[in-house]
Design a protein around this motif. Structure first.
Motif, PDB file in Angstrom:
ATOM      1  N   LYS A  80     -12.638  -2.980  -0.120  1.00  0.00           N
ATOM      2  CA  LYS A  80     -12.071  -1.627  -0.240  1.00  0.00           C
ATOM      3  C   LYS A  80     -13.176  -0.565  -0.281  1.00  0.00           C
ATOM      4  O   LYS A  80     -12.989   0.543   0.209  1.00  0.00           O
ATOM      5  CB  LYS A  80     -11.138  -1.544  -1.452  1.00  0.00           C
TER       6      LYS A  80
ATOM      7  N   THR B  78     -12.280  -4.026  -4.767  1.00  0.00           N
ATOM      8  CA  THR B  78     -12.931  -5.118  -4.029  1.00  0.00           C
ATOM      9  C   THR B  78     -14.007  -4.536  -3.118  1.00  0.00           C
ATOM     10  O   THR B  78     -13.922  -3.384  -2.666  1.00  0.00           O
ATOM     11  CB  THR B  78     -11.949  -5.894  -3.133  1.00  0.00           C
TER      12      THR B  78
ATOM     13  N   PHE C  16      -2.521  -3.808  -3.057  1.00  0.00           N
ATOM     14  CA  PHE C  16      -2.284  -5.140  -3.630  1.00  0.00           C
ATOM     15  C   PHE C  16      -0.899  -5.266  -4.271  1.00  0.00           C
ATOM     16  O   PHE C  16      -0.239  -6.288  -4.122  1.00  0.00           O
ATOM     17  CB  PHE C  16      -3.379  -5.418  -4.664  1.00  0.00           C
TER      18      PHE C  16
ATOM     19  N   MET D 265      -6.282  -6.047   3.079  1.00  0.00           N
ATOM     20  CA  MET D 265      -6.583  -5.102   1.986  1.00  0.00           C
ATOM     21  C   MET D 265      -7.452  -3.946   2.447  1.00  0.00           C
ATOM     22  O   MET D 265      -7.657  -2.994   1.713  1.00  0.00           O
ATOM     23  CB  MET D 265      -7.224  -5.832   0.809  1.00  0.00           C
TER      24      MET D 265
ATOM     25  N   ASN E  78     -14.987 -12.404  -7.274  1.00  0.00           N
ATOM     26  CA  ASN E  78     -13.759 -13.154  -7.471  1.00  0.00           C
ATOM     27  C   ASN E  78     -14.051 -14.518  -6.870  1.00  0.00           C
ATOM     28  O   ASN E  78     -14.297 -15.459  -7.596  1.00  0.00           O
ATOM     29  CB  ASN E  78     -12.538 -12.480  -6.861  1.00  0.00           C
TER      30      ASN E  78
ATOM     31  N   ASN F  59      -5.907 -14.711  -7.269  1.00  0.00           N
ATOM     32  CA  ASN F  59      -4.884 -13.704  -6.956  1.00  0.00           C
ATOM     33  C   ASN F  59      -3.593 -14.345  -6.429  1.00  0.00           C
ATOM     34  O   ASN F  59      -2.493 -13.867  -6.722  1.00  0.00           O
ATOM     35  CB  ASN F  59      -5.418 -12.695  -5.927  1.00  0.00           C
TER      36      ASN F  59
HETATM   37  C1  LMR Z   1      -6.194  -7.483  -2.901  1.00  0.00           C
HETATM   38  O1  LMR Z   1      -5.926  -6.296  -2.644  1.00  0.00           O
HETATM   39  O2  LMR Z   1      -5.707  -8.438  -2.313  1.00  0.00           O
HETATM   40  C2  LMR Z   1      -7.252  -7.765  -3.952  1.00  0.00           C
HETATM   41  O3  LMR Z   1      -8.279  -7.011  -3.548  1.00  0.00           O
HETATM   42  C3  LMR Z   1      -6.909  -7.307  -5.317  1.00  0.00           C
HETATM   43  C4  LMR Z   1      -8.106  -7.402  -6.229  1.00  0.00           C
HETATM   44  O4  LMR Z   1      -8.551  -6.364  -6.723  1.00  0.00           O
HETATM   45  O5  LMR Z   1      -8.562  -8.530  -6.477  1.00  0.00           O
END
Ligand code: LMR
Length: 344
Positions: free
Chosen positions: A103, A100, A202, A181, A155, A223
């Protein structure tokens, strides 16, 4: 055959494939050691925007390269959890990941621009920045860590879930612990309202909610639905407070040693899949919201426009934190660019 000779041979085969439609080379005839293998690791379910786009990318690349390039997709943290993915990419244990945007911000703080609550009114505004010079500036930063950004995928917008009480105003966040996250702005977003945070990968989220180590979390509908968070959460607020997308990236050393024709094929296919991914992301988030409503395990509250405006004002606190860490220039550039398209 030496590695260089093999790469030369591959590049010849790819040249023949791209140059003339008459000469067909069956991928089955290509010796396994002469294939280009790309391991693509990610952390979500297959039935998600990222999951489906990864599979589509792999299928198109296999077809178009006649099996010479094989993208092997490993979903659901099968190979690596987030947090481990960057290391795995840099060691060459995998060649492609799509973490993401939040991240990526752990490595490059300016990426926290995507986390700023209510900065983007809609997906068009998001794409305008992603596809413009500011998005390129962000992707170019990846070079510093020997990574090459190939695309930015969607997303969608994040919403809040928790298992304690309905959240209709920011004051309702107080006293709850939310899984986050990524650290930084996302922490700040909750701390500003007296909530605590728990930083987790996650694939540990479901269990932490089940065990009550966190009472809530923020995520996209896709998600929330595919991970069955509605089994362990009672309330969902459709707050649409922040955007969450992905940076699709490869190990740069690996990329640079690929034959030029392979890079071209991968880039063209990635650009096409990116357009497809953006459509499917929107559709899936809408469809899966309907599924959550049908499943009826979680009470859904939608912020009305007036409430949304108040949330937006409340969250403005977080912008000061971004400016402190990443300077005001980048934020002003993004705001300016967004304003320009709004003017008649
Ligand atoms: C999460 O960690 O909640 C999301 O980033 C997972 C993802 O890759 O969509």
């Amino acid at each position: 055959m030496s590695r260089n000779n093999r790469l030369f041979m591959l590049s010849m085969i790819l040249l023949l494939l791209s140059g003339c439609g008459t000469r067909v080379i069956d991928g089955q005839q290509v010796d396994k050691k002469d294939k280009i293998i790309i391991k693509f690791s990610h952390v979500v379910e297959e039935n998600t925007p990222k999951g489906l786009a990864a599979i589509r990318f792999a299928n198109l690349v296999r077809e178009r390269s006649k099996g010479i390039i094989e993208v092997q997709v490993f979903p659901n943290s099968q190979l690596f959890k987030d947090g481990e993915e960057f290391e795995a990419l840099s060691r060459g244990d995998v060649q492609m990941i799509a973490p993401t945007t939040s991240k990526v911000a752990q490595l490059f703080p300016q990426w926290q621009i995507w986390d700023l609550p209510y900065l983007f009114d809609d997906l068009d505004s998001v794409h305008q920045i992603m596809d413009g010079p500011l998005g390129k500036t962000l992707l170019d930063q990846l070079h510093q860590k020997n990574m090459k950004g190939l695309a930015m995928w969607d997303n969608g917008f994040k919403h809040l879930t928790n298992n304690d009480h309905p959240i209709t105003k920011t004051g309702d966040l107080k006293g709850l612990t939310f899984r986050i996250m990524s650290q930084g702005i996302l922490e700040e977003q909750f701390h500003s309202f007296g909530a605590a945070t728990l930083y987790l990968p996650f694939n540990d989220v479901y269990q932490s909610l089940e065990e009550g180590r966190a009472q809530g979390q923020e995520n996209t509908i896709s998600n929330i639905y595919t991970k069955n968070f509605d089994q362990v959460q009672s309330y969902l607020t459709l707050s649409q407070h922040g955007f969450m997308g992905y940076a699709v990236m490869v190990n740069e050393d690996f990329w640079n040693q690929l034959p030029a024709q392979a890079r071209e094929l991968l880039e063209e296919t990635m650009a096409e899949v990116t357009q497809w991914e953006r459509d499917i992301a929107q559709k899936l988030n809408e469809e899966q919201l309907r599924e959550l409503q049908k499943r009826n395990r979680i009470k859904i509250y939608t912020l009305n426009n007036e409430e949304r405006n108040i949330w937006q004002e409340d969250f403005a606190l977080v912008y000061a934190k971004f400016a402190q860490k990443s300077g005001t220039d980048f934020l002003n550039d993004v705001k300016e660019s967004l304003e320009l398209t709004k003017s008649p």
